[in-house]
Design an enzyme around this catalytic site. Structure first.
Site: not given
Ligand code: NAD
Length: 472
Positions: A242, A276
């Site tokens: 997502e 999001c």
């Molecule tokens: P992010 O990608 O920085 O982090 C998300 C999660 O991934 C965190 O728990 C982080 O610790 C983990 N992570 C980081 N690197 C990783 C790796 N290499 N392997 C596995 N896990 C890893 O995202 P964020 O800043 O926490 O979230 C914001 C983003 O999420 C925005 O772009 C937003 O649009 C999106 N979002 C999407 C939805 C949806 O349903 N489509 C919902 C909410 C937020």
């Protein structure tokens, strides 16, 4: 008294040598120490989940749904505690944090009544084929920071109702409420079925690699999502992504402005745009552009002004962490540097403390500007004008994102015609983008891979197995 936080492994609380602290986005005060899980903790959690899966996977849907009702009671009984922790770590006002709790209760109760059932897929005089849904095994839920409980909970309840065990990893920017929720839920489910580990990218990456993990359900940025998918390929894990959106909102010439303006303001500035499916690019028909812009500015200044007191009934708040604060500040500075017309907001340091930015509206920046082409995920919104339906649809449809979109018109046939041509996983008509528990939610193009929620979402947490009965 200071709250304490633990990883929860096999229903036991576990601290860690290494801890980290989150910064309160309203005040920049350091919050409480939070234990960082080690690789050994993760191995223990996987082993506990695999052991629990042997019996948990054989429980019936009805048994699991009865336990979900008790899971919802945890949110109800501890609503104040969870809401106050969540407000501190995320910067949300009290009413916004309460929304996270209330939606988590509703989501849990929804799955306590809706689940996958066996179905007859084919039948004639010679054969009957029954499809049944069997759990995958151990699911790791890797979560973002913008709605810490709701977005973790959907992965947790989807895993549980389908008979999987789940290890949830909250974002290191907002670990506390999720850890407290798992701690408070101990004793409801068999040990090992529902666990939490706090960590960042390193732990997330380990989860994507571990051969004992059957599925990753990930919510976050597109860049991380691509890493997750590549890593999951090594063990052929099931994966749901997502990811980010850059939702277009199209306002037609005949839209009812009395209703549309507050709806668009909410679509763009609810939770300071950190949604999001926030409306992230607003396309307004040229014939009503000036009036719409005036009314939107008034509405935003009235309803989304900065209110530092968390008890104030505000749906707006600070940017949730320094990293995102700097990203959004960079977008505002890019608008200023390029001379785009900022009609309200625009200050990058409006308060002495805290990651505050005012709601900012930019009139007609170029289509190829960073503000229009990239996800801002913060309180700044471009308002663009259009005249031709084909042209606005072409501008709305991006090559690299397709999460949500919205259309406002008094002519439902026109709104539906446009909605059907928008390349997005969901389109809301005369309403800001708000997911519905019963409806599939997922992005197309770079905004996701698969999706969650509703019956179709649950199918990503199971294998579908067909039983072929021969008839005489
Ligand atoms: P992010 O990608 O920085 O982090 C998300 C999660 O991934 C965190 O728990 C982080 O610790 C983990 N992570 C980081 N690197 C990783 C790796 N290499 N392997 C596995 N896990 C890893 O995202 P964020 O800043 O926490 O979230 C914001 C983003 O999420 C925005 O772009 C937003 O649009 C999106 N979002 C999407 C939805 C949806 O349903 N489509 C919902 C909410 C937020």
């Amino acid at each position: 008294m200071q709250p304490k936080f633990y990883n929860v492994i096999n229903d036991e609380l576990r601290g860690a040598e290494k801890t980290h602290q989150v910064t309160d986005p309203r005040t920049e005060e350091e919050l409480w120490p939070c234990p960082t899980a080690t690789i050994a903790d993760f191995e223990d959690a996987v082993a506990a989940a695999q052991a629990a899966f042997k019996t948990w996977s054989r429980t019936t849907v009805a048994e699991r749904q009865a336990l979900l009702v008790k899971m919802a009671d945890v949110f109800k009984e501890h609503a104040e505690e969870l809401s106050s922790i969540l407000a501190r770590e995320s910067g949300k006002s009290k009413i916004m944090a309460d929304i996270d709790i209330r939606a988590s209760i509703a989501q849990t109760l929804y799955y306590s009544q809706n689940a996958l059932q066996d179905e007859i897929q084919y039948e004639d005089n010679h054969a009957k084929v029954v499809a049944t849904h069997i759990p995958l095994g151990v699911v790791c839920a890797i979560c973002p920071w913008n709605f810490p409980l709701i977005l973790s909970n959907v992965k947790v309840v989807s895993s549980l109702v389908t008979g999987n065990c789940v290890i949830v990893k909250p974002s290191p920017f907002t670990p506390y409420a999720v850890m407290k929720w798992v701690e408070l839920s101990r004793g409801i489910l068999p040990p090992g079925v529902f666990q939490v580990l706090n960590g960042g990218a390193e732990l997330g990456a380990q989860m994507t690699l571990h051969p004992g993990v059957a599925k990753i359900s990930f919510t976050g940025t597109i860049a991380t999502g691509k890493r997750v998918m590549a890593s999951c390929a090594k063990t052929l894990k099931k994966v749901t992504l997502e990811l980010a959106g850059n939702d277009a909102c199209i306002v037609c010439a005949d839209a009812d402005l009395a209703k549309t303006v507050p709806a668009v303001a909410s679509g763009g500035f609810f939770n300071a745009g950190q949604v999001c499916v926030a409306s992230k690019r607003i396309y307004v028909h040229e014939s009503i552009y000036d009036e719409f812009l005036d009314r939107l500015v008034q509405e935003v200044e009235r309803s989304y002004a900065i209110q530092e007191d968390p008890a104030a009934p505000s749906l707006f708040g600070p940017v949730s962490n320094k990293l995102q604060f700097d990203t959004v500040k960079g977008i505002i500075e890019d608008c200023k540097k390029n001379g785009y017309k900022i009609v309200t907001g625009g200050e990058t340091q409006p308060r002495k403390k805290g990651f505050w930015l005012p709601p900012t509206i930019v009139s007609n920046p170029p289509e190829d500007s960073i503000l229009v082409q990239e996800e801002q995920f913060g309180p700044i919104l471009p308002i663009l004008s259009w005249t031709d339906e084909d042209d606005v649809i072409a501008r709305a449809n991006l090559a690299n994102a397709g999460l949500g979109a919205s259309v406002y018109s008094s002519d439902l046939a026109q709104a539906e015609r446009i909605a059907r041509r928008l390349e997005a996983g969901g389109v809301w008509i005369n309403h800001p983008e708000r997911p519905n528990f019963g409806a599939f939610f997922g992005g197309i193009k770079d905004s996701g891979f698969g999706g969650e929620m509703g019956r179709q979402g649950l199918l990503s947490y199971v294998y579908t197995k067909c039983l072929h009965f021969k008839k005489d």
